[in-house]
Design a protein around this motif. Structure first.
Motif, PDB file in Angstrom:
ATOM      1  N   VAL A  11       0.845  -1.199   0.000  1.00 42.17           N
ATOM      2  CA  VAL A  11       0.000   0.000   0.000  1.00 42.17           C
ATOM      3  C   VAL A  11       0.883   1.254   0.000  1.00 42.17           C
ATOM      4  CG1 VAL A  11      -1.651   1.318   1.398  1.00 42.17           C
ATOM      5  CG2 VAL A  11      -1.948  -1.146   1.092  1.00 42.17           C
ATOM      6  N   ARG A  12       1.906   1.227   0.825  1.00 36.61           N
ATOM      7  CA  ARG A  12       2.831   2.367   0.929  1.00 36.61           C
ATOM      8  C   ARG A  12       3.524   2.627  -0.418  1.00 36.61           C
ATOM      9  NH1 ARG A  12       5.546   4.706   5.685  1.00 36.61           N
ATOM     10  NH2 ARG A  12       3.910   3.562   6.742  1.00 36.61           N
ATOM     11  N   GLU A  13       3.891   1.557  -1.100  1.00 39.42           N
ATOM     12  CA  GLU A  13       4.560   1.704  -2.390  1.00 39.42           C
ATOM     13  C   GLU A  13       3.605   2.315  -3.428  1.00 39.42           C
ATOM     14  OE1 GLU A  13       7.431   1.682  -3.589  1.00 39.42           O
ATOM     15  OE2 GLU A  13       7.116   1.453  -5.738  1.00 39.42           O
ATOM     16  N   ALA A  14       2.351   1.913  -3.383  1.00 33.75           N
ATOM     17  CA  ALA A  14       1.375   2.481  -4.320  1.00 33.75           C
ATOM     18  C   ALA A  14       1.173   3.968  -4.042  1.00 33.75           C
ATOM     19  CB  ALA A  14       0.043   1.733  -4.218  1.00 33.75           C
ATOM     20  N   PHE A  15       1.054   4.339  -2.785  1.00 30.48           N
ATOM     21  CA  PHE A  15       0.951   5.761  -2.447  1.00 30.48           C
ATOM     22  C   PHE A  15       2.206   6.506  -2.933  1.00 30.48           C
ATOM     23  CE2 PHE A  15      -1.986   4.822   1.384  1.00 30.48           C
ATOM     24  CZ  PHE A  15      -3.110   5.197   0.681  1.00 30.48           C
ATOM     25  N   ALA A  16       3.368   5.882  -2.769  1.00 27.67           N
ATOM     26  CA  ALA A  16       4.620   6.522  -3.184  1.00 27.67           C
ATOM     27  C   ALA A  16       4.618   6.812  -4.689  1.00 27.67           C
ATOM     28  CB  ALA A  16       5.815   5.650  -2.817  1.00 27.67           C
ATOM     29  N   GLY A  17       4.004   5.920  -5.460  1.00 29.79           N
ATOM     30  CA  GLY A  17       3.914   6.164  -6.895  1.00 29.79           C
ATOM     31  C   GLY A  17       3.176   7.450  -7.205  1.00 29.79           C
ATOM     32  N   ALA A  18       2.062   7.673  -6.507  1.00 32.63           N
ATOM     33  CA  ALA A  18       1.284   8.898  -6.721  1.00 32.63           C
ATOM     34  C   ALA A  18       2.017  10.115  -6.176  1.00 32.63           C
ATOM     35  CB  ALA A  18      -0.086   8.768  -6.064  1.00 32.63           C
ATOM     36  N   VAL A  19       2.626   9.965  -5.005  1.00 28.70           N
ATOM     37  CA  VAL A  19       3.364  11.091  -4.416  1.00 28.70           C
ATOM     38  C   VAL A  19       4.443  11.566  -5.388  1.00 28.70           C
ATOM     39  CG1 VAL A  19       4.959  11.771  -2.585  1.00 28.70           C
ATOM     40  CG2 VAL A  19       2.925  10.439  -2.022  1.00 28.70           C
ATOM     41  N   ASN A  20       5.103  10.614  -6.008  1.00 35.18           N
ATOM     42  CA  ASN A  20       6.200  10.946  -6.909  1.00 35.18           C
ATOM     43  C   ASN A  20       5.745  11.196  -8.350  1.00 35.18           C
ATOM     44  OD1 ASN A  20       8.923  10.638  -5.371  1.00 35.18           O
ATOM     45  ND2 ASN A  20       7.613   9.000  -4.625  1.00 35.18           N
ATOM     46  N   LYS A  21       4.429  11.259  -8.552  1.00 37.84           N
ATOM     47  CA  LYS A  21       3.869  11.504  -9.885  1.00 37.84           C
ATOM     48  C   LYS A  21       4.414  10.517 -10.902  1.00 37.84           C
ATOM     49  CE  LYS A  21       2.907  16.453  -9.531  1.00 37.84           C
ATOM     50  NZ  LYS A  21       2.848  17.696 -10.293  1.00 37.84           N
ATOM     51  N   ASN A  22       4.546   9.283 -10.489  1.00 38.60           N
ATOM     52  CA  ASN A  22       5.116   8.252 -11.345  1.00 38.60           C
ATOM     53  C   ASN A  22       4.029   7.228 -11.648  1.00 38.60           C
ATOM     54  OD1 ASN A  22       6.448   5.986 -12.386  1.00 38.60           O
ATOM     55  ND2 ASN A  22       8.340   6.479 -11.297  1.00 38.60           N
ATOM     56  N   GLY A  23       3.377   7.407 -12.796  1.00 35.92           N
ATOM     57  CA  GLY A  23       2.247   6.565 -13.144  1.00 35.92           C
ATOM     58  C   GLY A  23       2.623   5.099 -13.262  1.00 35.92           C
ATOM     59  N   LYS A  24       3.804   4.819 -13.811  1.00 36.70           N
ATOM     60  CA  LYS A  24       4.207   3.413 -13.959  1.00 36.70           C
ATOM     61  C   LYS A  24       4.443   2.772 -12.586  1.00 36.70           C
ATOM     62  CE  LYS A  24       7.302   0.270 -16.346  1.00 36.70           C
ATOM     63  NZ  LYS A  24       7.374  -0.607 -15.196  1.00 36.70           N
ATOM     64  N   ALA A  48      -6.273   1.503   2.019  1.00 36.86           N
ATOM     65  CA  ALA A  48      -6.097   2.738   1.247  1.00 36.86           C
ATOM     66  C   ALA A  48      -7.308   3.657   1.411  1.00 36.86           C
ATOM     67  CB  ALA A  48      -5.878   2.409  -0.229  1.00 36.86           C
ATOM     68  N   LEU A  49      -8.504   3.093   1.344  1.00 39.83           N
ATOM     69  CA  LEU A  49      -9.716   3.903   1.489  1.00 39.83           C
ATOM     70  C   LEU A  49      -9.818   4.493   2.890  1.00 39.83           C
ATOM     71  CD1 LEU A  49     -12.091   1.487  -0.440  1.00 39.83           C
ATOM     72  CD2 LEU A  49     -11.555   3.838  -1.144  1.00 39.83           C
ATOM     73  N   ALA A  50      -9.403   3.721   3.880  1.00 38.61           N
ATOM     74  CA  ALA A  50      -9.414   4.233   5.253  1.00 38.61           C
ATOM     75  C   ALA A  50      -8.420   5.382   5.405  1.00 38.61           C
ATOM     76  CB  ALA A  50      -9.083   3.098   6.222  1.00 38.61           C
ATOM     77  N   VAL A  51      -7.242   5.218   4.836  1.00 34.05           N
ATOM     78  CA  VAL A  51      -6.236   6.282   4.902  1.00 34.05           C
ATOM     79  C   VAL A  51      -6.751   7.537   4.188  1.00 34.05           C
ATOM     80  CG1 VAL A  51      -3.946   6.978   4.069  1.00 34.05           C
ATOM     81  CG2 VAL A  51      -4.256   4.736   5.151  1.00 34.05           C
ATOM     82  N   TRP A 124      -1.792  11.897  -3.066  1.00 32.02           N
ATOM     83  CA  TRP A 124      -1.881  13.355  -3.194  1.00 32.02           C
ATOM     84  C   TRP A 124      -2.279  14.000  -1.861  1.00 32.02           C
ATOM     85  CZ3 TRP A 124      -6.272  16.760  -3.305  1.00 32.02           C
ATOM     86  CH2 TRP A 124      -5.977  18.058  -3.743  1.00 32.02           C
ATOM     87  N   LEU A 125      -3.284  13.442  -1.207  1.00 28.46           N
ATOM     88  CA  LEU A 125      -3.713  13.994   0.089  1.00 28.46           C
ATOM     89  C   LEU A 125      -2.583  13.931   1.115  1.00 28.46           C
ATOM     90  CD1 LEU A 125      -7.300  12.445   0.410  1.00 28.46           C
ATOM     91  CD2 LEU A 125      -6.765  14.880   0.147  1.00 28.46           C
ATOM     92  N   LEU A 126      -1.812  12.854   1.089  1.00 27.62           N
ATOM     93  CA  LEU A 126      -0.736  12.691   2.070  1.00 27.62           C
ATOM     94  C   LEU A 126       0.393  13.692   1.857  1.00 27.62           C
ATOM     95  CD1 LEU A 126      -0.529   8.778   2.129  1.00 27.62           C
ATOM     96  CD2 LEU A 126      -1.252  10.237   4.039  1.00 27.62           C
ATOM     97  N   ALA A 127       0.584  14.121   0.608  1.00 26.39           N
ATOM     98  CA  ALA A 127       1.771  14.936   0.303  1.00 26.39           C
ATOM     99  C   ALA A 127       1.495  16.418   0.085  1.00 26.39           C
ATOM    100  CB  ALA A 127       2.450  14.377  -0.952  1.00 26.39           C
ATOM    101  N   TRP A 136       5.621  12.972   3.857  1.00 29.35           N
ATOM    102  CA  TRP A 136       4.317  12.322   3.686  1.00 29.35           C
ATOM    103  C   TRP A 136       4.248  10.997   4.432  1.00 29.35           C
ATOM    104  CZ3 TRP A 136       3.426   7.568   1.293  1.00 29.35           C
ATOM    105  CH2 TRP A 136       4.498   7.022   0.589  1.00 29.35           C
ATOM    106  N   THR A 137       5.393  10.340   4.586  1.00 29.49           N
ATOM    107  CA  THR A 137       5.372   9.069   5.312  1.00 29.49           C
ATOM    108  C   THR A 137       5.099   9.281   6.801  1.00 29.49           C
ATOM    109  OG1 THR A 137       7.784   9.160   5.410  1.00 29.49           O
ATOM    110  CG2 THR A 137       6.815   7.797   3.682  1.00 29.49           C
ATOM    111  N   ASP A 138       5.465  10.459   7.329  1.00 26.02           N
ATOM    112  CA  ASP A 138       5.112  10.764   8.725  1.00 26.02           C
ATOM    113  C   ASP A 138       3.592  10.814   8.879  1.00 26.02           C
ATOM    114  OD1 ASP A 138       7.825  11.087   9.363  1.00 26.02           O
ATOM    115  OD2 ASP A 138       7.776  13.216   8.845  1.00 26.02           O
ATOM    116  N   PHE A 139       2.959  11.490   7.918  1.00 29.66           N
ATOM    117  CA  PHE A 139       1.502  11.631   7.945  1.00 29.66           C
ATOM    118  C   PHE A 139       0.842  10.258   7.829  1.00 29.66           C
ATOM    119  CE2 PHE A 139      -2.250  14.107   5.813  1.00 29.66           C
ATOM    120  CZ  PHE A 139      -2.969  14.022   6.987  1.00 29.66           C
ATOM    121  N   LEU A 140       1.359   9.437   6.921  1.00 24.80           N
ATOM    122  CA  LEU A 140       0.812   8.090   6.745  1.00 24.80           C
ATOM    123  C   LEU A 140       0.989   7.265   8.023  1.00 24.80           C
ATOM    124  CD1 LEU A 140      -0.410   5.821   5.035  1.00 24.80           C
ATOM    125  CD2 LEU A 140       1.862   5.384   4.090  1.00 24.80           C
ATOM    126  N   ASP A 141       2.154   7.360   8.629  1.00 16.95           N
ATOM    127  CA  ASP A 141       2.394   6.627   9.885  1.00 16.95           C
ATOM    128  C   ASP A 141       1.368   7.022  10.942  1.00 16.95           C
ATOM    129  OD1 ASP A 141       4.616   5.495   8.712  1.00 16.95           O
ATOM    130  OD2 ASP A 141       6.043   6.840   9.684  1.00 16.95           O
TER     131      ASP A 141
END
Lengths: 153, 87
Positions: A11-24, A48-51, A124-127, A136-141
Protein backbone atom coordinates in the motif's frame (compact mmCIF):
# COMPACT_ATOMS: atom_id res chain seq x y z
CA UNK A 1 -8.06 -2.08 12.70
CA UNK A 2 -5.26 -4.58 12.63
CA UNK A 3 -3.15 -3.64 9.64
CA UNK A 4 -1.73 -6.63 7.79
CA UNK A 5 2.03 -6.24 7.87
CA UNK A 6 2.42 -8.09 4.58
CA UNK A 7 0.01 -5.77 2.78
CA UNK A 8 1.04 -2.45 4.33
CA UNK A 9 4.36 -2.09 2.42
CA UNK A 10 2.51 -2.71 -0.86
CA UNK A 11 0.00 0.00 0.00
CA UNK A 12 2.83 2.37 0.93
CA UNK A 13 4.56 1.70 -2.39
CA UNK A 14 1.37 2.48 -4.32
CA UNK A 15 0.95 5.76 -2.45
CA UNK A 16 4.62 6.52 -3.18
CA UNK A 17 3.91 6.16 -6.89
CA UNK A 18 1.28 8.90 -6.72
CA UNK A 19 3.36 11.09 -4.42
CA UNK A 20 6.20 10.95 -6.91
CA UNK A 21 3.87 11.50 -9.89
CA UNK A 22 5.12 8.25 -11.35
CA UNK A 23 2.25 6.56 -13.14
CA UNK A 24 4.21 3.41 -13.96
CA UNK A 25 5.31 3.00 -10.35
CA UNK A 26 1.71 3.40 -9.24
CA UNK A 27 0.45 0.87 -11.80
CA UNK A 28 3.21 -1.62 -10.96
CA UNK A 29 2.40 -1.33 -7.26
CA UNK A 30 -1.30 -1.92 -7.88
CA UNK A 31 -0.47 -4.87 -10.14
CA UNK A 32 1.73 -6.32 -7.38
CA UNK A 33 -1.16 -6.03 -4.96
CA UNK A 34 -3.63 -7.62 -7.38
CA UNK A 35 -1.15 -10.41 -8.02
CA UNK A 36 -1.33 -11.39 -4.37
CA UNK A 37 -4.94 -12.46 -4.77
CA UNK A 38 -8.36 -11.47 -3.52
CA UNK A 39 -7.60 -11.39 0.19
CA UNK A 40 -4.55 -9.14 -0.15
CA UNK A 41 -6.29 -6.90 -2.69
CA UNK A 42 -9.33 -6.48 -0.47
CA UNK A 43 -7.18 -5.66 2.55
CA UNK A 44 -5.01 -3.25 0.57
CA UNK A 45 -7.98 -1.37 -0.86
CA UNK A 46 -9.70 -1.24 2.52
CA UNK A 47 -6.57 0.24 4.07
CA UNK A 48 -6.10 2.74 1.25
CA UNK A 49 -9.72 3.90 1.49
CA UNK A 50 -9.41 4.23 5.25
CA UNK A 51 -6.24 6.28 4.90
CA UNK A 52 -7.91 8.49 2.27
CA UNK A 53 -10.88 9.11 4.51
CA UNK A 54 -8.86 9.95 7.61
CA UNK A 55 -6.38 12.11 5.67
CA UNK A 56 -9.20 14.15 4.11
CA UNK A 57 -10.80 14.59 7.52
CA UNK A 58 -7.57 15.52 9.29
CA UNK A 59 -6.64 18.07 6.62
CA UNK A 60 -9.96 19.75 7.34
CA UNK A 61 -9.58 19.65 11.11
CA UNK A 62 -12.11 16.90 11.58
CA UNK A 63 -14.86 18.59 9.62
CA UNK A 64 -16.58 17.41 6.46
CA UNK A 65 -15.21 19.59 3.64
CA UNK A 66 -18.00 21.70 2.11
CA UNK A 67 -19.07 20.82 -1.43
CA UNK A 68 -17.28 23.88 -2.81
CA UNK A 69 -14.06 22.68 -1.21
CA UNK A 70 -14.56 19.22 -2.68
CA UNK A 71 -14.99 20.81 -6.11
CA UNK A 72 -11.79 22.78 -5.60
CA UNK A 73 -9.85 19.74 -4.39
CA UNK A 74 -11.07 17.69 -7.35
CA UNK A 75 -9.86 20.38 -9.73
CA UNK A 76 -6.42 20.49 -8.10
CA UNK A 77 -6.15 16.72 -7.86
CA UNK A 78 -7.01 16.27 -11.53
CA UNK A 79 -4.42 18.88 -12.46
CA UNK A 80 -1.84 17.00 -10.42
CA UNK A 81 -2.86 13.67 -11.96
CA UNK A 82 -2.34 15.01 -15.46
CA UNK A 83 1.22 13.76 -15.02
CA UNK A 84 0.44 10.26 -13.81
CA UNK A 85 -3.15 9.16 -14.52
CA UNK A 86 -4.98 11.69 -16.70
CA UNK A 87 -7.37 9.10 -18.10
CA UNK A 88 -8.60 7.95 -14.68
CA UNK A 89 -8.24 10.82 -12.26
CA UNK A 90 -10.32 13.35 -14.14
CA UNK A 91 -11.98 16.27 -12.38
CA UNK A 92 -15.36 14.56 -12.56
CA UNK A 93 -14.15 11.22 -11.25
CA UNK A 94 -12.05 12.89 -8.57
CA UNK A 95 -15.09 14.85 -7.40
CA UNK A 96 -17.22 11.73 -7.34
CA UNK A 97 -14.55 9.82 -5.46
CA UNK A 98 -14.00 12.55 -2.87
CA UNK A 99 -17.75 12.83 -2.42
CA UNK A 100 -18.02 9.11 -1.77
CA UNK A 101 -15.28 9.40 0.83
CA UNK A 102 -17.23 11.92 2.88
CA UNK A 103 -20.74 10.64 2.10
CA UNK A 104 -20.28 6.88 1.74
CA UNK A 105 -22.38 5.31 -0.97
CA UNK A 106 -21.88 2.23 -3.11
CA UNK A 107 -20.09 2.96 -6.36
CA UNK A 108 -20.31 1.24 -9.71
CA UNK A 109 -16.72 1.90 -10.72
CA UNK A 110 -14.56 -0.96 -12.01
CA UNK A 111 -12.21 -2.26 -9.33
CA UNK A 112 -9.22 -1.04 -11.28
CA UNK A 113 -10.53 2.52 -11.26
CA UNK A 114 -11.32 2.28 -7.56
CA UNK A 115 -7.72 1.20 -6.98
CA UNK A 116 -6.22 3.98 -9.09
CA UNK A 117 -8.43 6.60 -7.44
CA UNK A 118 -7.86 5.26 -3.93
CA UNK A 119 -4.07 5.14 -4.16
CA UNK A 120 -3.74 8.18 -6.38
CA UNK A 121 -5.96 10.38 -4.25
CA UNK A 122 -4.36 9.08 -1.09
CA UNK A 123 -0.85 9.86 -2.25
CA UNK A 124 -1.88 13.35 -3.19
CA UNK A 125 -3.71 13.99 0.09
CA UNK A 126 -0.74 12.69 2.07
CA UNK A 127 1.77 14.94 0.30
CA UNK A 128 0.04 18.13 -0.79
CA UNK A 129 -0.90 19.69 2.54
CA UNK A 130 2.20 19.14 4.65
CA UNK A 131 4.15 21.69 6.63
CA UNK A 132 7.78 22.07 5.60
CA UNK A 133 9.18 19.92 8.35
CA UNK A 134 7.04 16.89 7.64
CA UNK A 135 7.35 14.03 5.19
CA UNK A 136 4.32 12.32 3.69
CA UNK A 137 5.37 9.07 5.31
CA UNK A 138 5.11 10.76 8.72
CA UNK A 139 1.50 11.63 7.95
CA UNK A 140 0.81 8.09 6.75
CA UNK A 141 2.39 6.63 9.88
CA UNK A 142 0.19 8.81 12.08
CA UNK A 143 -2.95 7.80 10.23
CA UNK A 144 -2.13 4.10 10.36
CA UNK A 145 -1.39 4.34 14.07
CA UNK A 146 -4.73 6.09 14.58
CA UNK A 147 -6.52 3.36 12.64
CA UNK A 148 -4.93 0.69 14.78
CA UNK A 149 -5.66 2.61 17.97
CA UNK A 150 -9.40 2.26 17.33
CA UNK A 151 -9.14 -1.46 17.92
CA UNK A 152 -6.66 -1.14 20.76
CA UNK A 153 -8.73 1.24 22.86
CA UNK B 1 -10.14 26.01 3.73
CA UNK B 2 -6.82 24.24 3.26
CA UNK B 3 -5.15 24.63 -0.10
CA UNK B 4 -2.82 22.05 -1.62
CA UNK B 5 0.59 22.86 -2.94
CA UNK B 6 3.05 21.09 -5.12
CA UNK B 7 4.64 18.63 -2.73
CA UNK B 8 8.33 18.11 -2.21
CA UNK B 9 8.52 15.08 -4.40
CA UNK B 10 12.16 14.71 -5.37
CA UNK B 11 13.24 13.40 -1.97
CA UNK B 12 10.11 11.46 -1.30
CA UNK B 13 10.82 7.94 -2.38
CA UNK B 14 9.09 6.69 0.72
CA UNK B 15 10.08 4.38 3.50
CA UNK B 16 9.52 0.69 2.69
CA UNK B 17 7.47 0.26 5.83
CA UNK B 18 6.53 2.27 8.87
CA UNK B 19 8.48 2.23 12.09
CA UNK B 20 6.83 0.32 14.88
CA UNK B 21 5.99 2.44 17.87
CA UNK B 22 4.40 1.88 21.21
CA UNK B 23 1.50 4.12 20.37
CA UNK B 24 0.55 7.16 18.41
CA UNK B 25 2.37 10.25 19.68
CA UNK B 26 0.76 13.26 18.01
CA UNK B 27 -1.57 14.45 20.75
CA UNK B 28 -2.78 17.55 18.92
CA UNK B 29 -4.46 15.51 16.24
CA UNK B 30 -5.10 12.21 17.95
CA UNK B 31 -8.68 13.02 18.89
CA UNK B 32 -9.56 14.06 15.38
CA UNK B 33 -7.84 11.05 13.89
CA UNK B 34 -9.47 8.67 16.32
CA UNK B 35 -12.91 10.03 15.54
CA UNK B 36 -12.22 9.86 11.82
CA UNK B 37 -10.86 6.34 12.08
CA UNK B 38 -14.02 5.17 13.79
CA UNK B 39 -16.02 6.17 10.74
CA UNK B 40 -13.96 4.58 8.01
CA UNK B 41 -15.80 1.29 7.96
CA UNK B 42 -18.81 2.78 6.28
CA UNK B 43 -16.48 4.07 3.54
CA UNK B 44 -14.66 0.81 2.95
CA UNK B 45 -17.92 -1.08 3.15
CA UNK B 46 -19.52 1.11 0.50
CA UNK B 47 -16.60 1.05 -1.92
CA UNK B 48 -15.87 -2.64 -1.59
CA UNK B 49 -19.53 -3.67 -1.53
CA UNK B 50 -18.84 -5.57 1.68
CA UNK B 51 -21.61 -5.42 4.29
CA UNK B 52 -20.39 -3.86 7.50
CA UNK B 53 -21.45 -7.09 9.14
CA UNK B 54 -18.65 -8.65 7.11
CA UNK B 55 -16.13 -6.59 8.98
CA UNK B 56 -15.06 -6.97 12.56
CA UNK B 57 -13.82 -3.70 14.05
CA UNK B 58 -12.52 -2.80 10.66
CA UNK B 59 -10.82 -6.04 9.78
CA UNK B 60 -12.16 -7.08 6.43
CA UNK B 61 -13.08 -10.68 6.97
CA UNK B 62 -14.70 -11.27 3.61
CA UNK B 63 -12.32 -11.08 0.68
CA UNK B 64 -14.09 -9.75 -2.39
CA UNK B 65 -14.24 -12.67 -4.79
CA UNK B 66 -12.40 -12.02 -8.03
CA UNK B 67 -11.19 -8.54 -7.11
CA UNK B 68 -7.51 -9.29 -7.69
CA UNK B 69 -8.13 -10.69 -11.15
CA UNK B 70 -10.52 -7.85 -11.97
CA UNK B 71 -7.93 -5.21 -11.06
CA UNK B 72 -5.24 -7.01 -13.04
CA UNK B 73 -7.50 -7.32 -16.10
CA UNK B 74 -8.42 -3.64 -15.89
CA UNK B 75 -4.73 -2.66 -15.72
CA UNK B 76 -3.92 -4.87 -18.73
CA UNK B 77 -6.76 -3.40 -20.78
CA UNK B 78 -5.78 0.13 -19.82
CA UNK B 79 -2.19 -0.56 -20.86
CA UNK B 80 -3.41 -1.85 -24.23
CA UNK B 81 -5.56 1.24 -24.74
CA UNK B 82 -2.61 3.48 -23.98
CA UNK B 83 -0.36 1.57 -26.36
CA UNK B 84 -2.96 1.75 -29.12
CA UNK B 85 -3.31 5.45 -28.44
CA UNK B 86 0.44 5.87 -28.79
CA UNK B 87 0.52 4.11 -32.19
Amino acid sequence: LKIDSTVEPLVREAFAGAVNKNGKRLEDAIAAIAGRGDDATTKALALALAVDNVALTLIHSGQRPPDAQLEYLAQRLAADAADWAPDVVTREKARSFLGSLVDPAPTALPWGEVAMLAFGTGGWLLAAFLPDDKDWTDFLDEIEDALESVEES
Amino acid sequence: MPTPRDAKRDQQVGRPTRPRREKWTSPAAVGVAYTAAQGVWSVTSAFLHVPQAGMQTGVVVIAVAGIGHSVQTWLDERRKRKEEGDD
